[in-house]
Each structure stands twice: as structure tokens, then as C-alpha cells.
Design a protein around this motif. Structure first.
Motif, PDB file in Angstrom:
ATOM      1  N   THR A 169       0.846  -1.191   0.000  1.00  0.00           N
ATOM      2  CA  THR A 169       0.000   0.000   0.000  1.00  0.00           C
ATOM      3  C   THR A 169       0.882   1.240   0.000  1.00  0.00           C
ATOM      4  O   THR A 169       1.743   1.389   0.855  1.00  0.00           O
ATOM      5  CB  THR A 169      -0.938   0.002   1.217  1.00  0.00           C
ATOM      6  OG1 THR A 169      -1.756  -1.167   1.163  1.00  0.00           O
ATOM      7  CG2 THR A 169      -1.820   1.242   1.234  1.00  0.00           C
ATOM      8  N   SER A 222      -3.899   5.800   0.152  1.00  0.00           N
ATOM      9  CA  SER A 222      -5.290   5.397   0.379  1.00  0.00           C
ATOM     10  C   SER A 222      -6.139   6.646   0.557  1.00  0.00           C
ATOM     11  O   SER A 222      -5.622   7.720   0.846  1.00  0.00           O
ATOM     12  CB  SER A 222      -5.413   4.486   1.611  1.00  0.00           C
ATOM     13  OG  SER A 222      -5.060   5.187   2.781  1.00  0.00           O
ATOM     14  N   THR A 225     -12.661   2.348   2.064  1.00  0.00           N
ATOM     15  CA  THR A 225     -11.420   2.982   1.655  1.00  0.00           C
ATOM     16  C   THR A 225     -11.018   2.489   0.272  1.00  0.00           C
ATOM     17  O   THR A 225     -11.212   1.315  -0.046  1.00  0.00           O
ATOM     18  CB  THR A 225     -10.291   2.641   2.660  1.00  0.00           C
ATOM     19  OG1 THR A 225     -10.705   3.024   3.975  1.00  0.00           O
ATOM     20  CG2 THR A 225      -9.000   3.355   2.324  1.00  0.00           C
ATOM     21  N   TYR A 231      -7.674   1.867  -1.910  1.00  0.00           N
ATOM     22  CA  TYR A 231      -6.245   1.667  -1.690  1.00  0.00           C
ATOM     23  C   TYR A 231      -5.493   1.645  -3.015  1.00  0.00           C
ATOM     24  O   TYR A 231      -5.910   0.964  -3.950  1.00  0.00           O
ATOM     25  CB  TYR A 231      -5.983   0.343  -0.978  1.00  0.00           C
ATOM     26  CG  TYR A 231      -6.547   0.278   0.406  1.00  0.00           C
ATOM     27  CD1 TYR A 231      -5.817   0.728   1.503  1.00  0.00           C
ATOM     28  CD2 TYR A 231      -7.819  -0.237   0.625  1.00  0.00           C
ATOM     29  CE1 TYR A 231      -6.344   0.666   2.787  1.00  0.00           C
ATOM     30  CE2 TYR A 231      -8.352  -0.301   1.915  1.00  0.00           C
ATOM     31  CZ  TYR A 231      -7.608   0.146   2.979  1.00  0.00           C
ATOM     32  OH  TYR A 231      -8.133   0.076   4.239  1.00  0.00           O
ATOM     33  N   THR A 281      -1.923   0.458  -4.454  1.00  0.00           N
ATOM     34  CA  THR A 281      -0.782  -0.373  -4.093  1.00  0.00           C
ATOM     35  C   THR A 281       0.207  -0.409  -5.254  1.00  0.00           C
ATOM     36  O   THR A 281      -0.124  -0.060  -6.388  1.00  0.00           O
ATOM     37  CB  THR A 281      -1.223  -1.816  -3.742  1.00  0.00           C
ATOM     38  OG1 THR A 281      -1.743  -2.451  -4.917  1.00  0.00           O
ATOM     39  CG2 THR A 281      -2.258  -1.820  -2.631  1.00  0.00           C
TER      40      THR A 281
END
Length: 149
Positions: free
Chosen positions: A46, A49, A57, A59, A61
């Protein structure tokens, strides 16, 4: 064709609005304690976010071994299927990926190659939308927008 940010934002909002209501996708299974790594893969760390109101949420990555970004929108409280989305766009290359539909736990994953590129990304849960533009661009300040439709 290169879009300027206001045009891109308008296109994303329009796509989210249409895609969220018209996409027919199989619901993701409810998965309590789902993490971005469980959805994208264990090699994805991650890097950013954004909250989707109090509903969950989105995210962002990154996998440093293959240069790919993955984005996933995860609900705080999985349950009955609701409209959800997740999306990512690389302005420099035009590459984009998205996942829209009715899901019980999460939308995604959506992958793009992003090594050495800024990315725009976001998602929605029910009627709360978030978009982040100019993300992970070193000294460039990102722009975050959250809105309700």
C-alpha cells in the motif's frame, strides 16, 4: 489524446455515474478482514489510500518487482451488494483499468503499469465518490476530491 485535469475529472465522474448503474458483474464474496494485499497480491504494498466517506477505503498499491499499480475499493462493513467501483489511470500513457458493479465486500482489483508515472485513481461505494489525481508524483501535490451523488 491528452486530457487536461478538469476534462479528465469530468470524464471520470461521468464514467463512474454511468458504469456504477449499468454494469452487470458478479458480486465479490463478502470477505471480512479483506486487505489490499489479499485482493491485489502479497507483493503489492500500500502506497496511498483515501477514505470513501465512512463506508470504506480506496487503496493504491504498488509492486516494485513488476512496476504495476493495483487499486481496490474495500467496504468497511461487508454485506448486501451495493454499487461500487475502483479505477486507475496513467495520464502519461493513457493506460487505465476499472471495475464497476454491485459487490458485497470490494471492487477490484484493477491493474496498470505505473513505474515512474503519476497516477489518477479512485472509486465509490453507494453514492460516495472519491478521486485522487496527480498521485505519487514526487514533488507534485496530489488533488483529492470526495463528493456525494
Amino acid at each position: 489524446m491528452r486530457l487536461k485535469r478538469p476534462a479528465l475529472a469530468a470524464a471520470v465522474v461521468a464514467a463512474l455515474s454511468v458504469g456504477a448503474t449499468t454494469a452487470l458483474a458478479a458480486p465479490a464474496s463478502a470477505a471480512p478482514n479483506t486487505t489490499p494485499q489479499k485482493v491485489c497480491g502479497s507483493a503489492y504494498k500500500t502506497v496511498n489510500s483515501a477514505p470513501v466517506g465512512s463506508l470504506g477505503t480506496v487503496y493504491l498499491t504498488y509492486n516494485s518487482s513488476n512496476g504495476e499499480n493495483c487499486v481496490v475499493t474495500i467496504r468497511k462493513n461487508p454485506g448486501t451488494v451495493v454499487d461500487m467501483s475502483t479505477w486507475i489511470h496513467v495520464p502519461d500513457t493513457g493506460d487505465a483499468a476499472e471495475d464497476y458493479g454491485r459487490f458485497s465486500s470490494y471492487a477490484g482489483p484493477a491493474y496498470v503499469y505505473g513505474r515512474s508515472h503519476c497516477v489518477d485513481w479512485g472509486g465509490h461505494i453507494r453514492n460516495v465518490y472519491v478521486q485522487v489525481s496527480g498521485s505519487n508524483c514526487a514533488t507534485l501535490k496530489e488533488n483529492r476530491v470526495t463528493f456525494t451523488r
